[in-house]
Design an enzyme around this catalytic site. Structure first.
Site, mmCIF file in Angstrom:
data_model
loop_
_atom_site.group_PDB
_atom_site.id
_atom_site.type_symbol
_atom_site.label_atom_id
_atom_site.label_comp_id
_atom_site.label_asym_id
_atom_site.label_seq_id
_atom_site.Cartn_x
_atom_site.Cartn_y
_atom_site.Cartn_z
ATOM 1 C CB THR A 79 -52.381 -82.388 92.730
ATOM 2 O OG1 THR A 79 -51.603 -83.260 93.542
ATOM 3 C CG2 THR A 79 -51.576 -82.001 91.511
ATOM 4 C CE1 TYR B 257 -48.734 -81.726 93.770
ATOM 5 C CE2 TYR B 257 -47.345 -82.784 92.131
ATOM 6 C CZ TYR B 257 -48.445 -82.805 92.953
ATOM 7 O OH TYR B 257 -49.272 -83.900 92.968
ATOM 8 C CB SER C 23 -56.235 -86.040 99.899
ATOM 9 O OG SER C 23 -55.543 -86.987 99.137
ATOM 10 C CB THR D 180 -55.653 -87.801 93.169
ATOM 11 O OG1 THR D 180 -54.237 -87.742 93.340
ATOM 12 C CG2 THR D 180 -56.118 -86.741 92.192
ATOM 13 C CG ASP D 181 -52.191 -89.160 97.273
ATOM 14 O OD1 ASP D 181 -52.197 -89.284 96.027
ATOM 15 O OD2 ASP D 181 -51.206 -88.751 97.901
ATOM 16 C CE LYS E 139 -53.340 -91.166 92.612
ATOM 17 N NZ LYS E 139 -52.745 -90.116 93.430
ATOM 18 C CD GLU F 175 -64.816 -119.011 100.459
ATOM 19 O OE1 GLU F 175 -65.175 -120.206 100.577
ATOM 20 O OE2 GLU F 175 -64.906 -118.373 99.384
HETATM 21 N N1 GLU Z 1 -50.706 -86.277 97.882
HETATM 22 C C1 GLU Z 1 -51.444 -85.116 97.528
HETATM 23 C C2 GLU Z 1 -52.921 -85.235 97.878
HETATM 24 O O1 GLU Z 1 -53.506 -86.309 97.804
HETATM 25 C C3 GLU Z 1 -51.347 -84.791 96.093
HETATM 26 C C4 GLU Z 1 -51.938 -85.834 95.236
HETATM 27 C C5 GLU Z 1 -52.964 -85.298 94.292
HETATM 28 O O2 GLU Z 1 -53.775 -84.448 94.631
HETATM 29 O O3 GLU Z 1 -52.928 -85.772 93.153
HETATM 30 O O4 GLU Z 1 -53.512 -84.228 98.187
#
Ligand code: GLU
Length: 365
Positions: free
Chosen positions: A50, A64, A97, A130-131, A203, A322
Site C-alpha cells: 500500500t 486501491y 504482499s 502490511t498483510d 498486524k 503438554e
Molecule cells: N494487501 C496489500 C499488501 O499487503 C495491501 C496491504 C497493505 O500494504 O497495507 O501488499
C-alpha cells in the site's frame, strides 16, 4: 481528471515493471546524487504494498491498487529524507504482499547480506505490504547477519489518500535505520510512530493505521517529536546470533498452516502430507488445542516424519508444552503466532528433522 489519474497510475506501473525487470537504473540514479559525508547511508529496498499504492480518489482508502509506484517516486515524495540520511533506492519487487513468496524472500535477504559485505550501507529500510510484513520481518530477523539497523515499513493508506501515512512512516523508518540506537536490536518494524521487534509485532486490524501491535511483549520504542526513543530490547536470538544461513539456499521446505475450529476434520492434514509438506503448523484453538479428529490427522502426519507444531489462533499468549507433545513428538510454538511459527519452522527444517532440536529453536528464537 480521472483520466489523468489513471494515466499517472499507468505510467507508474510502467516504471514499476521496468524497475522490476532491471533495478540498476534506479540504483545508479540515486547513487549519483552527492553524498553528505556527515550523514549515514541508508538503502531502501522496495517490495510494493500500500505504501506504493494509488487510488483514483483521495478518499478511497481500500479500493486501491497496491504495489504500483516505484521506489524513486516514494523517495521523491519525501525530500526531507535527504536531511536524515543519504538514501538510495532499489526495487526488489513491486507486489501486494499476499503474493510475497519464498523466492522473493530469499532474493531480498540475500541482497541485504550481499550489500552488508560492501560496508557502503549503514542501515536498511524495506518497504512492504502490511498483510505479510511481519512474516518477512521475522524471516530477515533470523537470516540477516549484521547488527546494523534493518527497519521494515509499510502504510495502511495508499500514497494518493488524504492523510496518507506512508511518507511519514518512510521518513521515520529512514531516521531509525540511520540511528546508532537501532543497532543490534534485530529487525525492526516501524509504522504509526511505534518501533517494534520483528519477533513480537503483529498486524491486528484490517484497515486502521494503528494496526501493528505487540500486546504481549510491548514495543521496543517510539518516535515522537522527531526523536527516537528506545525502552526495551528483544530478548530472543536474532541476526548475528542466529544459526540460520540462507547463502546456499534456493528454496525453503514446504510448511503449511491448518486452522482449528469446531467440527474440523483430518483431511487437511492428509492433503498437506500428500502435497509434500515437511512441516504443519496447527493454528489451534485456545492453548493450541486440537480436536480428536484433527489429532488423528496430526498423529498420522507425525508418524510419516512431518513436523507438527502447535500454535494458536487466539492472537496472544504462549502455547505450553503438554503430555500430548511428548507422546506424539509435537513441537510447541511458544508465543509465535501461526504465520511466524511457519517462518521459523521453514528455517529450522533446513537444519534438522528432529522435533526435539526444532523445539529448542522455538524456545530461543
Ligand atoms: N494487501 C496489500 C499488501 O499487503 C495491501 C496491504 C497493505 O500494504 O497495507 O501488499
Amino acid at each position: 481528471m480521472i483520466f489523468l489519474i489513471a494515466l499517472y497510475v499507468f505510467s507508474e506501473s510502467i516504471t514499476a515493471t521496468h524497475s522490476l525487470a532491471s533495478n540498476r537504473p534506479i540504483e545508479e540514479k540515486a547513487e549519483t546524487t552527492s553524498k553528505n559525508q556527515k550523514l549515514k547511508n541508508v538503502k531502501i529496498l522496495a517490495t510494493g504494498g500500500t505504501i506504493a499504492g494509488s487510488a483514483s480518489s483521495k478518499t478511497d482508502t481500500t479500493g486501491y491498487q497496491a504495489g504500483v509506484l516505484g521506489i524513486e517516486t516514494l523517495i521523491n515524495a519525501v525530500p526531507e529524507l535527504k536531511q536524515v540520511a543519504n538514501v538510495c533506492g532499489e526495487q526488489i519487487a513491486n507486489i501486494r504482499s499476499q503474493n510475497m513468496d519464498n523466492k522473493i524472500l530469499l532474493k531480498l535477504s540475500k541482497r541485504i547480506n550481499e550489500l552488508l559485505k560492501t560496508k557502503a550501507v549503514d542501515g536498511f529500510v524495506v518497504t512492504h505490504g502490511t498483510d505479510t510484513l511481519e512474516e518477512t520481518a521475522y524471516f530477515l530477523n533470523l537470516v540477516i547477519k549484521s547488527s546494523k539497523p534493518v527497519v521494515i515499513v509499510g502504510s495502511m493508506r495508499p500514497a494518493s489518500a488524504l492523510s496518507a501515512d506512508g511518507p511519514l512512516n518512510l521518513y521515520n523508518a529512514v531516521k531509525i535505520a540511520a540511528s546508532e540506537e537501532a543497532k543490534n536490536k534485530g529487525v525492526l518494524i516501524s509504522l504509526n510512530g511505534r518501533i517494534g521487534s520483528a519477533r513480537y509485532i503483529t498486524k491486528t486490524n484490517t484497515t486502521t493505521t494503528d494496526t501493528f501491535q505487540s500486546e504481549e511483549q510491548g514495543y521496543l520504542g517510539a518516535i515522537a517529536g522527531n526523536k527516537i526513543y528506545f525502552y526495551n530490547e528483544p530478548t530472543r536470538k536474532h541476526t548475528t546470533e542466529s544459526v540460520f544461513d540462507i547463502t546456499k539456499l534456493d528454496e525453503l521446505p514446504q510448511v503449511d498452516i491448518i486452522y482449528g475450529y469446531q467440527n474440523d476434520n483430518r483431511y487437511f492434514y492428509d492433503a498437506a502430507v500428500k502435497a509434500g509438506a515437511k512441516g504443519i503448523i496447527i493454528a489451534g484453538v485456545g492453548n493450541g488445542s486440537i480436536s480428536d479428529h484433527a489429532l488423528e490427522g496430526a498423529k498420522a502426519a507425525a508418524k510419516k516424519g512431518v513436523i507438527i507444531i502447535r500454535s494458536s489462533h487466539v492472537g496472544n499468549g504462549i502455547v505450553t508444552r503438554e503430555k500430548t507433545d511428548d507422546e506424539n513428538n509435537f513441537v510447541t510454538a511458544d508465543s509465535l503466532n501461526p504465520q511466524k511459527a511457519r517462518i521459523l519452522a521453514m528455517l529450522a527444517l533446513t537444519k534438522t528433522n528432529d522435533p526435539k532440536e526444532i523445539q529448542r529453536f522455538f524456545n530461543v528464537y
